[in-house]
Design an enzyme around this catalytic site. Structure first.
Site, PDB file in Angstrom:
ATOM      1  N   ASN A 102       0.825  -1.215   0.000  1.00 26.24           N
ATOM      2  CA  ASN A 102       0.000   0.000   0.000  1.00 26.24           C
ATOM      3  C   ASN A 102       0.856   1.260   0.000  1.00 26.24           C
ATOM      4  OD1 ASN A 102       0.831  -0.512   2.651  1.00 26.24           O
ATOM      5  ND2 ASN A 102      -1.023   0.325   3.558  1.00 26.24           N
ATOM      6  N   ASP A 162      -3.029  -5.407   2.150  1.00 24.29           N
ATOM      7  CA  ASP A 162      -3.026  -4.946   3.536  1.00 24.29           C
ATOM      8  C   ASP A 162      -3.249  -3.442   3.629  1.00 24.29           C
ATOM      9  OD1 ASP A 162      -2.541  -5.480   6.430  1.00 24.29           O
ATOM     10  OD2 ASP A 162      -1.004  -3.972   6.058  1.00 24.29           O
ATOM     11  N   ASP A 315       3.980  -5.241  11.948  1.00 21.91           N
ATOM     12  CA  ASP A 315       3.100  -4.277  11.275  1.00 21.91           C
ATOM     13  C   ASP A 315       3.644  -2.859  11.476  1.00 21.91           C
ATOM     14  OD1 ASP A 315       1.077  -3.155   9.808  1.00 21.91           O
ATOM     15  OD2 ASP A 315      -0.522  -3.572  11.241  1.00 21.91           O
TER      16      ASP A 315
END
EC number: 3.5.2.3
Length: 445
Positions: A102, A162, A315
């Protein structure tokens, strides 16, 4: 050996006084180029060692592997770059990371993936593997050319939208079938968006009391259940990103009992922090999925211990102060994680005696490398294996200070917290990439 290059065969590095997996008496480890040559080396004063590293009794682990980071390049280099993200990774003990798609533009074609790969190689601090998007532009409508990206220089091996979920079940079915044919991994951001519109916090008593729109567990669990069944019926390999609820853990446990090829990750922040942090209204605690309740945290810890959840993934999501120092519901979701993850995991599991350092090696190195099919990472500490290594000082007290982190951003949820574990050194193919809290310069500079 010249400065800022990888050591070649015949170039010997001596690492003294380290404990493999934190077990037994300290040993000396000899590296020949980028390979472990001896595990209990007797120091030879007549031999020329091009480099000596005093382990000072450190725990020796295989280099850590993070399946889920956001390095923001291309597009948001103001918050992170491949170089700064690689430096943060090296300081955190990582020798390989997978950076999500992304970006701006989205990593949905080979030229973008290959650019990320080559920039990571040029930096030489950490193997940076680009993740390709499942759908073009992350729009959830048209599949990307998985095959073309797998055949590019980057040899993309994982695909994920994601940040968004592939909500359309027909699109997801096609993705599962396509991925199965190529034997690549799909990583799903499990969120039924029709249940989370406007949501910013876990749906529970705290969100209700604070006037924040709630994010229900079912938004995650319904997608986890759907994709378990998709994988069961249409084959392939599925990975669940940032599992955050007790219900997701139960679904994964059932799936594995049925032989479904599914894996999952949990983040350090979902293992440690809860929605009690919302009382501060501090945007640094806004994350997707949101921080949950104590019961979820306990269930996630147990699921990691018993293997229901396979790996820890950070993350790592850098954001600038302009996106975090705002009203809570306006803050962008995401937290830093690369430089603090090992300390958090050690604090939760190793220090209280719930697990040992072999467990840490399993969930932060071996299983991530196995799931992503990295042949030269997550390997045993043994003669002939690649010298991708992490030295861990398990008796080093330090306090997290976002301004001192290598990342270009400062949005750490652990600000001011004190830990007693820190990475002493990281080696990538025999090259020191970080040591005593300082990252090496990238090869490209």
């Amino acid at each position: 050996m010249t400065e800022n290059t990888f050591p070649t065969p015949g170039t010997f590095t001596l690492i003294t006084d380290v404990r493999p997996y934190g077990e037994g008496e300290p040993v000396n480890v000899l590296l020949d180029g980028g390979v472990i040559a001896e595990m209990d080396h007797t120091v030879d004063k007549s031999r020329t060692y091009h480099q000596r590293i005093d382990g000072r009794g450190a725990v020796l682990l295989p280099g850590l592997v993070d399946m889920h980071v956001h390095l923001r390049e291309p597009g948001r280099e103001d918050t992170e770059t491949i170089v700064t993200g690689s430096q943060a990774a090296a300081l955190g003990g990582f020798t390989a990371v997978f950076t999500m798609a992304n970006t701006q533009p989205v990593t949905d074609q080979p030229v973008i993936a290959d650019s990320v790969w080559h920039k990571g190689r040029a930096a030489g601090l950490c193997d940076v593997h680009p993740v390709g998007s499942i759908t073009k532009g992350l729009k959830g409508e048209t599949l990307t050319e998985f095959g073309m990206m797998t055949r590019g220089d980057a040899q993309v091996r994982m695909f994920s939208d994601d940040g968004r979920c592939v909500n359309d079940p027909l699109v997801m079915r096609r993705a599962v079938e396509y991925a199965a044919g190529l034997d690549v991994l799909l990583a799903q951001h499990a969120e039924e968006h029709r249940l989370t519109e406007g949501a910013v916090a876990h749906e529970g008593e705290n969100a209700a009391r604070l006037g924040l729109r709630g994010w229900p567990r079912v938004a995650e669990e319904s997608i986890v259940a759907r994709d378990i069944l998709m994988t069961r019926d249409y084959g392939g390999r599925m990975h669940i990103c940032h599992a955050s609820t007790a219900g997701s853990a139960e679904l994964l446990r059932w799936a594995k009992s049925q032989g479904v090829k599914i894996s999952a990750e949990v983040t350090p922040h979902h293992l440690l922090l809860t929605d009690a942090k919302l009382d501060t209204y501090d945007g640094v605690y806004r994350v997707n999925p949101p921080l949950r309740e104590d019961s979820d945290t306990a269930a996630l810890r147990q699921a990691l211990l018993d293997g229901t959840i396979d790996v820890v993934a950070t993350d790592h999501a850098p954001h600038g102060s302009e996106d975090k120092c705002v009203e809570f519901d306006q803050a962008k979701p995401g937290m830093l994680g690369l430089e603090t993850s090992l300390a958090v995991i050690a604090e939760i599991f190793v220090k209280p005696g719930l697990a040992d350092w072999r467990f840490v090696a399993k969930v932060m190195s071996e299983r991530p490398a196995e799931i992503t099919r990295l042949a030269d990472h997550g390997r045993p500490l043994a003669v002939g294996e690649p010298a991708n290594l992490t030295l861990v000082d398990d008796d080093h007290t330090w306090t997290v200070d976002g301004t001192q982190l290598a990342s270009k951003s400062e949005n750490t949820p652990y600000e001011g917290m004190t830990y007693s574990t820190r990475v002493a050194a990281t080696l990538l193919r025999g090259r020191v990439t970080a040591r005593d809290g300082v990252a090496e310069n990238p090869l490209s500079e």
